[in-house]
Design a protein around this motif. Structure first.
Motif, PDB file in Angstrom:
ATOM      1  N   LYS A 748       0.844  -1.195   0.000  1.00 28.35           N
ATOM      2  CA  LYS A 748       0.000   0.000   0.000  1.00 28.35           C
ATOM      3  C   LYS A 748       0.877   1.241   0.000  1.00 28.35           C
ATOM      4  O   LYS A 748       1.827   1.341   0.772  1.00 28.35           O
ATOM      5  CB  LYS A 748      -0.929   0.012   1.212  1.00 28.35           C
ATOM      6  CG  LYS A 748      -1.888   1.206   1.222  1.00 28.35           C
ATOM      7  CD  LYS A 748      -2.875   1.123   2.376  1.00 28.35           C
ATOM      8  CE  LYS A 748      -3.843   2.311   2.335  1.00 28.35           C
ATOM      9  NZ  LYS A 748      -4.831   2.245   3.439  1.00 28.35           N
ATOM     10  N   ILE A 749       0.549   2.183  -0.863  1.00 31.72           N
ATOM     11  CA  ILE A 749       1.265   3.453  -0.945  1.00 31.72           C
ATOM     12  C   ILE A 749       0.298   4.558  -0.538  1.00 31.72           C
ATOM     13  O   ILE A 749      -0.806   4.655  -1.087  1.00 31.72           O
ATOM     14  CB  ILE A 749       1.784   3.736  -2.366  1.00 31.72           C
ATOM     15  CG1 ILE A 749       2.642   2.578  -2.861  1.00 31.72           C
ATOM     16  CG2 ILE A 749       2.558   5.036  -2.421  1.00 31.72           C
ATOM     17  CD1 ILE A 749       1.943   1.693  -3.855  1.00 31.72           C
ATOM     18  N   THR A 750       0.695   5.404   0.419  1.00 33.42           N
ATOM     19  CA  THR A 750      -0.108   6.549   0.821  1.00 33.42           C
ATOM     20  C   THR A 750       0.764   7.790   0.740  1.00 33.42           C
ATOM     21  O   THR A 750       1.736   7.932   1.494  1.00 33.42           O
ATOM     22  CB  THR A 750      -0.655   6.395   2.243  1.00 33.42           C
ATOM     23  OG1 THR A 750      -1.406   5.178   2.339  1.00 33.42           O
ATOM     24  CG2 THR A 750      -1.553   7.556   2.609  1.00 33.42           C
ATOM     25  N   ALA A 751       0.441   8.657  -0.205  1.00 26.84           N
ATOM     26  CA  ALA A 751       1.217   9.877  -0.409  1.00 26.84           C
ATOM     27  C   ALA A 751       0.437  11.075   0.109  1.00 26.84           C
ATOM     28  O   ALA A 751      -0.789  11.140  -0.035  1.00 26.84           O
ATOM     29  CB  ALA A 751       1.533  10.062  -1.892  1.00 26.84           C
ATOM     30  N   GLU A 752       1.153  12.043   0.707  1.00 31.17           N
ATOM     31  CA  GLU A 752       0.507  13.272   1.169  1.00 31.17           C
ATOM     32  C   GLU A 752       1.277  14.471   0.658  1.00 31.17           C
ATOM     33  O   GLU A 752       2.512  14.451   0.549  1.00 31.17           O
ATOM     34  CB  GLU A 752       0.423  13.309   2.692  1.00 31.17           C
ATOM     35  CG  GLU A 752       1.769  13.340   3.394  1.00 31.17           C
ATOM     36  CD  GLU A 752       1.648  13.559   4.891  1.00 31.17           C
ATOM     37  OE1 GLU A 752       1.425  14.712   5.305  1.00 31.17           O
ATOM     38  OE2 GLU A 752       1.802  12.583   5.631  1.00 31.17           O
TER      39      GLU A 752
END
Length: 780
Positions: A748-752
């Motif tokens: 899972k990739i979560t970018a902010e």
């Protein structure tokens, strides 16, 4: 010149995951190709010129001592040390190595390996460290203790994590070189473990620990699958064979005669005194231990038949284990992962389905299908994924499954009460009833919170101070899924999840007498208290304004209307509240919108201004840490599935901050803060730091370890005091959190970032990187 070497062999394990194989023998005495595992280890020590080995004993110690009546093995003096009370791994080693004044070897008594012990000792001496941990790269990191390393030194540990925490594929093999001074840190007479307590204590005190990565063979005999696999590895030359065994020109070890009328496909292991009748087929990879009798027309494939067992005419055994002195009747069948316990009998024409375990001394009648006895379980492989755990079958079978989950939760939680709630639906209600039956049948009391949204359930756990909870919600296609929680409605630890998985897989549940069933209690007022609390919190919000409420979930809309004390206006509204089916909401006034992370930011600011710290889940936006510093506060992070107690303080803090995990509490808390500060949505937007988040998931090939891929990603890593979930990287315009999914099937990739377009670009770049490492062709 080689000095006289000494070792401590940890041989006190019960081997619960190997049952029923280990019901009547300790784990180190399980037989691998005709010899106990412990003898394979002693052969390794003999090869590297050890003179003495202390053997720690706990479970069925006499079974080990009787195997070595002279307290010696080929020139190695054996000193058996029995423990009256469990001392843990480090505690038992200290107890056994009291007289050792030189660096010594510690090795587990339940693994087969061909490590170069001499080279490991030389590397240890060269390192100048107090301890050396031998490590091995593994494909399934969730089953092992993992090491976080830097420049050949250990800097962190995590014990049997979910894949989400498994950012390394370097496993602790349980083989160590220790200087005697290491043992000075271990308290006398107390339970004390290496990975959980001693090694972290050493790092805390500045004592360096070296890591030695072994390339040789290593197999931890932890479960039925690895027990069978290790013996296949030996037969096919991938693992060391006991030194005295002599292979024939086909690679087999055959110690019996008169087998000419059978069909034997090499390589196999056949012990002494084995009888195989005409027409029987023994396929490659099979082991027939001493004294086995195999009838006419029997077909044995990739299976282990232990000493003095009988397999009668026309029986078929595939990928299974027949324990010592057991009997398989005529035309009976056993399939992959099945185990027939010692002194048990499988009747004529009966079969044991895949993964089923029949405990010792059981008798299965003729023409039966074994699936569901008290000590028998299908071991359907149910494991917690990102959303929880659910039945793999539909209909009646699923009701049985949820009852098993309830009983397994009692075994794992070990609490007086377990709270239960569910989302309002027929399927979830039925699953809840079955689950409560399982809890009570295991002798534990259940507290039924009824049918309500998750926020009410989490509130009830926090309000009542309950430590164990289970919530059932509608998963994909409406199928009920189960999530487990600890105090405050915070996701349960990996230890709790593993306990449930293990109980379901092994069929080992807490049981009670007829008069020992648990009570069932109902918390009728929980929903009302939850709604009253929300109403009190939001009593002044949107005063004098017309509010429109939109939600696909009628229950959520009803809750918000209850907070406002009026029906949501549909026309000419000043404020609009939009909620999805999960309760995630947004507040808008005209073109100004507060949603998602911005509402969370408002709640954080409301706490920071009071001089309070905030607890958030590990993957929450990192910009909140920067905001906290401006107020002289900090953000503490709790893991969604911790393998240890490193996040205990964050979890404690989170108990009183329900808005961090209840989206309805969040939107009401944010609205109440804005009302207190006399700020509209537009004014609030001018005060908060813009946050946009984009997430994606990349599937990973079955033969690739996602933790290894994550570990190889390059960038400026944001370091943490303890091992977290995944890797956090600072990129040019924001942050990205990359972690394996809990079951290891993807990443899972979560970018902010400050803008959604930027977050999407960051996320897309990492998707491409991961796909490239996964061997996929990338469209550019």
């Amino acid at each position: 010149m080689i000095r006289s070497r000494k070792a401590v062999i940890m041989a006190g394990g019960e081997g619960s995951r190997l049952r029923p194989l280990t019901c009547n023998i300790p784990k180190p005495m399980t037989r691998i190709c005709g010899r106990p595992v412990l003898e394979h280890i002693l052969e390794l020590l003999k090869k590297h010129e050890f003179s003495e080995a202390a053997v720690t004993l706990m479970y069925l110690p006499q079974e080990i001592k009787e195997n070595f009546p002279s307290e010696e093995y080929k020139g190695i003096f054996l000193n058996f040390i029995e423990e009256d009370t469990p001392l843990g791994t480090a505690g038992s080693v200290k107890n056994a190595a009291k007289n050792y004044d030189e660096p010594f070897l510690v090795i587990s008594g339940d693994a087969v390996c061909d490590f170069d012990i001499g080279e490991i000792f030389r590397a240890h001496e060269k390192s100048g460290c107090a301890a050396t941990i031998v490590a091995k790269r593994v494909k399934d990191p969730g089953e092992y203790g993992l090491l976080k390393t830097e420049s050949g030194r250990v800097c962190g540990f995590i014990e049997k994590p979910a894949y989400s925490q498994a950012v390394s594929d370097l496993a602790n093999t349980g083989v160590y070189i220790l200087a005697p001074e290491c043992m000075e840190l271990v308290p006398d007479g107390e339970k004390y473990d290496f990975a959980k307590e001693l090694f972290p204590k050493m790092l805390e005190k500045g004592m360096q620990i070296a890591v030695y990565e072994e390339k040789g063979y290593w197999c931890d005999i932890g479960d039925i699958g690895s027990y069978i696999r290790c013996q296949r590895d030996i037969l096919f030359g991938r693992a060391p064979m006991y030194e005295e065994e002599k292979r024939d020109r086909f690679g087999s070890v055959i110690k019996s005669e008169g087998l000419e009328k059978a069909v034997i496909e090499p390589p196999v292991y056949i012990g002494r005194g084995v009888k195989i009748a005409e027409g029987a087929v023994i396929e490659s990879g099979s082991v027939l231990d001493d004294g086995c009798v195999v009838g006419k027309g029997v077909h044995i494939k990739n299976s282990i038949i232990l000493e003095n067992s009988v397999v009668e005419d026309m029986a078929s055994i595939s990928g299974a284990i027949v324990c010592s002195y057991a009997k398989c009747g005529k035309k009976s069948m056993m399939f992959e992962g099945a185990v027939l316990g010692s002194h048990s009998e499988l009747g004529k024409n009966s079969r044991i389905n895949p993964g089923i375990k029949v405990w010792q001394g059981k008798k299965v009648g003729a023409n039966e299908v074994v699936d569901g006895h008290v000590k028998v379980s299908s071991g359907a492989g149910s494991r917690f994924d990102e959303d929880g755990i659910s039945a793999l079958e539909k209909g009646a079978a699923s009701a049985q499954f949820y009852a098993k989950v309830g009983a397994a939760a009692v075994t794992s939680f070990k609490k007086e009460y377990i709270t239960v709630g569910c989302y309002p639906s027929k399927a979830c209600r039925a699953a809840k009833q079955a689950l409560i039956s399982g809890i009570q049948s295991a002798g534990c009391d259940s507290i039924d919170f009824g049918e309500d949204i998750f926020g009410a359930f989490a509130f009830g756990m926090s309000f009542g101070g309950f430590d164990a909870g289970i919530y059932i919600f509608s998963g994909e296609g409406g199928a009920p899924k189960v999530r487990v929680y600890e105090r405050g409605g915070i996701p349960a630890s990996r230890g709790v999840e593993r306990g449930i998985e293990k109980a379901i897989s092994a069929g080992e549940f807490s049981v009670c007498e007829e008069d020992g069933y648990g009570e069932g209690y109902t918390m009728n007022g929980n929903s009302a208290i939850y709604r009253a609390t929300l109403k009190k919190l939001g009593k002044n919000i949107f005063r004098g304004k017309k509010v429109a409420i939109h939600s696909d979930n009628a229950e959520i809309k009803k809750v918000i209307e209850g907070v406002l004390g009026r029906k949501g206006e549909e026309k000419f509204a000043d404020v609009e509240i939009v909620c999805n089916a999960n309760g995630e909401c947004s507040i808008s006034e005209g073109d100004a919108v507060l949603s998602g992370e911005l509402l969370l930011e408002v709640c954080c600011i409301s706490e920071f201004e009071k001089g309070k710290n905030v607890a958030l889940w590990y993957g929450a936006p990192r910009v909140f840490d920067e905001i906290a510093k401006e107020y002289g506060a900090r953000v503490e992070r709790y893991l969604e599935c911790p393998a240890d107690e490193s996040d205990a303080s964050a979890r404690k803090l989170a108990e009183g901050q329900l808005w961090s995990r209840d989206p309805l509490m969040r939107v009401v808390t944010a609205a109440a803060y804005m009302e207190e500060k006399k700020l509209g949505v537009k004014s609030m937007l001018e005060r908060v730091i813009p946050i946009a988040v984009k997430s994606d998931t990349v599937a990973v090939s079955g033969n690739i370890n996602p933790g290894k891929i994550v570990g190889e990603l390059e960038g400026e890593e944001i370091t943490a005091k303890s091992i977290g979930e995944g890797k956090i990287l600072k990129v040019k315009d924001g942050y990205v959190v990359v972690r394996p999914l809990k079951r290891g099937e993807g990443i899972k990739i979560t970018a902010e970032a400050s803008k959604y377009e930027t977050a999407s670009e960051i996320c897309g770049d990492f998707v491409k990187m991961i796909k490239a490492k996964n061997g996929e062709t990338i469209d550019r």
